[in-house]
Design a protein around this motif. Structure first.
Motif, short mmCIF file in Angstrom:
data_model
loop_
_atom_site.label_atom_id
_atom_site.label_comp_id
_atom_site.label_asym_id
_atom_site.label_seq_id
_atom_site.Cartn_x
_atom_site.Cartn_y
_atom_site.Cartn_z
N ALA A 120 0.84 -1.21 0.00
CA ALA A 120 0.00 0.00 0.00
C ALA A 120 0.87 1.25 0.00
O ALA A 120 0.55 2.24 -0.69
CB ALA A 120 -0.91 -0.01 1.22
N GLY A 121 1.96 1.23 0.75
CA GLY A 121 2.84 2.39 0.80
C GLY A 121 3.49 2.69 -0.53
O GLY A 121 3.58 3.84 -0.95
N ILE A 122 3.94 1.63 -1.22
CA ILE A 122 4.58 1.83 -2.52
C ILE A 122 3.55 2.28 -3.55
O ILE A 122 3.78 3.21 -4.33
CB ILE A 122 5.26 0.52 -2.98
N ARG A 123 2.38 1.63 -3.52
CA ARG A 123 1.33 2.02 -4.49
C ARG A 123 0.83 3.43 -4.24
O ARG A 123 0.41 4.12 -5.16
CB ARG A 123 0.17 1.03 -4.40
N GLY A 124 0.88 3.85 -2.98
CA GLY A 124 0.39 5.19 -2.65
C GLY A 124 1.38 6.29 -2.97
O GLY A 124 1.04 7.48 -2.87
N SER A 125 2.60 5.92 -3.33
CA SER A 125 3.61 6.92 -3.67
C SER A 125 3.44 7.35 -5.12
O SER A 125 2.91 6.62 -5.96
CB SER A 125 5.02 6.34 -3.47
N ALA A 126 3.92 8.53 -5.41
CA ALA A 126 3.84 9.04 -6.78
C ALA A 126 4.68 8.22 -7.73
O ALA A 126 4.37 8.12 -8.93
CB ALA A 126 4.28 10.50 -6.81
N GLU A 127 5.75 7.60 -7.22
CA GLU A 127 6.63 6.79 -8.04
C GLU A 127 7.29 5.73 -7.17
O GLU A 127 7.40 5.90 -5.95
CB GLU A 127 7.70 7.66 -8.72
N THR A 128 7.73 4.65 -7.79
CA THR A 128 8.45 3.62 -7.05
C THR A 128 9.88 4.11 -6.78
O THR A 128 10.33 5.11 -7.33
CB THR A 128 8.53 2.31 -7.85
N ARG A 129 10.59 3.35 -5.94
CA ARG A 129 11.97 3.70 -5.65
C ARG A 129 12.81 3.70 -6.93
O ARG A 129 13.63 4.59 -7.16
CB ARG A 129 12.55 2.72 -4.64
N GLY A 130 12.61 2.69 -7.76
CA GLY A 130 13.36 2.63 -9.02
C GLY A 130 13.06 3.80 -9.92
O GLY A 130 13.97 4.35 -10.56
N GLU A 131 11.80 4.19 -10.00
CA GLU A 131 11.43 5.33 -10.84
C GLU A 131 12.03 6.62 -10.31
O GLU A 131 12.48 7.48 -11.09
CB GLU A 131 9.91 5.42 -10.92
#
Length: 445
Positions: free
Chosen positions: A256-267
């Motif tokens: 949920a935290g990753i999906r809720g971010s504007a971009e992933t760590r890699g992006e």
């Protein structure tokens, strides 16, 4: 003494060079060779290092090449931090999984297996070249997934290859600091796999201080792990896990935290590093200043999905680094026969009961001119042992899949990973990765 860095155009190379600049011993690295497949990135990092060397008359001389055999020929140490598929591949590792409702992360879960599948053939080719061109060299692996890559390379180079990671060191350092223990006089009872280990004892002055820390929620909350997992959960399991175990203990929250971010760590890294390399190209005289600014922002956002909104990362962690110091200490211990203790990824032998002798584990080691020797680790029991055994079985399947070009074994590895919830999902993951990452698809062709 000659050191070769594979992935020499990578953003974190200046950290290693900074550690080398601080080494004043007469028997130190005096020649640094950078290798990368991207000539432009090599040029940018070369600018950064030359500016760092200003004012250091004894700085190691630096050369750069895109020819791998030239970089390896006759070297004493190899430090590997390659990224097969680049950050574009990492974004696919993350997004393919997230689109299926599964954790998308660089080293943990299906993303880590995808990264390993496409990296293993390259790593094994490098190992064979080292065996031919620099058979006496010691190989320090930082390429992720570090445990899996190190285990595969050991089939060629034996115990002359070892893996390093800054996560266990940071965990031990934070736990000791919370209790006011002197770091050099404290032994960390840490064991497991890379990004999958637990601190089970914290011994200083002849006794274990970890129960004292676990009994003090106020002290636990001064550490990253205390805030990440919560004191109550740490007290429940009676140990302090590596931060990457957040993805196992709090899987739903992590997704949920990753999906809720504007971009992933890699992006985020793809965007910020593209901006950095472009900016240095436009203003090479500012290369080092631009690197410092970009690094600060990068470190502050590390594992942001695991923190509450507005919560900042501990300042000591942002400033501390870690893996470059481990790499330097490791080289010094071997080259100068300076006996040292450190946490490394090495062949298990009998250090961790319940795992095969040739499995690579992350445990305390003593290092001298003969290389690292694993110490008997605090035994894993209960759910930690079961989880480590399952993940190690998955890693072994992944290595075989890459070596044999076997789609069946790759599917089995994905399906058996504890963070993949069905065989159907595993099939979709493998199809998605093959469609979006050419370097991974090539493994099966």
């Amino acid at each position: 003494m000659r050191l070769t860095i594979l992935g020499g155009g990578g953003f974190r190379v200046p950290l290693v060079y900074g550690a080398l600049l601080g080494d004043t011993h007469e028997q130190r690295v005096d020649e640094l060779v950078l290798h990368d497949v991207d000539e432009r990135r090599l040029g940018v990092i070369d600018h950064v290092l030359r500016q760092m060397a200003a004012g250091h008359p004894g700085a190691p001389r630096v050369s750069a090449t895109t020819v791998l055999d030239e970089a390896l020929d006759g070297t004493d140490f190899v430090f590997s931090a390659i990224r097969v598929g680049g950050l574009e591949g990492r974004t696919c590792d993350e997004r393919v999984a997230l689109d299926l409702g599964v954790l998308g992360q660089e080293t943990t879960g299906p993303g880590g297996l995808a990264y390993g599948l496409r990296t293993l053939p390259v790593a094994l080719d490098i190992a064979r070249r080292v065996a031919r061109l620099a058979p006496e060299a010691w190989f320090i692996n930082f390429t992720n997934p570090a445990g899996m890559i190190t285990q595969a390379m050991q089939t060629v180079l034996g115990d002359r290859v070892m893996g390093i990671c800054d996560s266990p060191l940071g965990l031990g350092r934070r736990a000791a600091h919370a209790l006011g223990l002197h770091l050099d006089a404290t032994r960390f009872g840490y064991s497991g796999l890379n990004h999958l280990g637990w601190l089970q004892t914290l011994v200083a002055d002849g006794r274990d201080h970890l129960p004292e820390l676990l009994a003090r929620p106020d002290l636990l909350l001064t550490t990253e792990e205390g805030r990440l997992f919560g004191p109550e959960w740490l007290q429940t399991i009676g140990a302090i896990p590596n931060e990457y175990l957040y993805y196992y203990y709090f899987t739903r929250e992590a997704i949920a935290g990753i999906r809720g971010s504007a971009e992933t760590r890699g992006e985020y890294l793809l965007r910020s590093q593209a901006d950095f390399y472009r900016a240095v190209g436009d203003a090479p005289e500012r290369a080092h200043d631009l690197w410092v600014q970009t690094r600060r922002a990068r470190d502050e956002t590390y594992m942001a999905e695991a923190r509450s909104e507005g919560e900042e990362r501990d300042a000591a962690d942002v400033a501390g680094g870690g893996y470059e110091g481990v790499a330097l200490a490791l080289m010094a211990a071997i080259a100068r026969n300076e006996r040292a203790s450190m946490l490394l990824n090495v062949r298990n032998g009998s250090a961790v009961p319940g795992l095969a002798a040739d499995a690579v584990v992350e445990v305390p080691c003593v290092v001298d001119a003969t290389g690292p020797q694993p110490l008997s680790a605090v035994p894993l029991t209960g759910h930690p042992l079961g989880l480590v055994q399952q993940v190690k079985a998955v890693e072994t399947l992944t290595i075989r899949a890459a070596q044999e070009g076997s789609e069946r074994l790759a599917l089995e590895a994905l399906a058996l990973h504890p963070l993949v919830d069905s065989v159907t999902t595993a099939r979709l993951l493998l199809t998605g990765y093959r469609e979006r990452i050419p370097a991974l698809d090539a493994v099966f062709r």
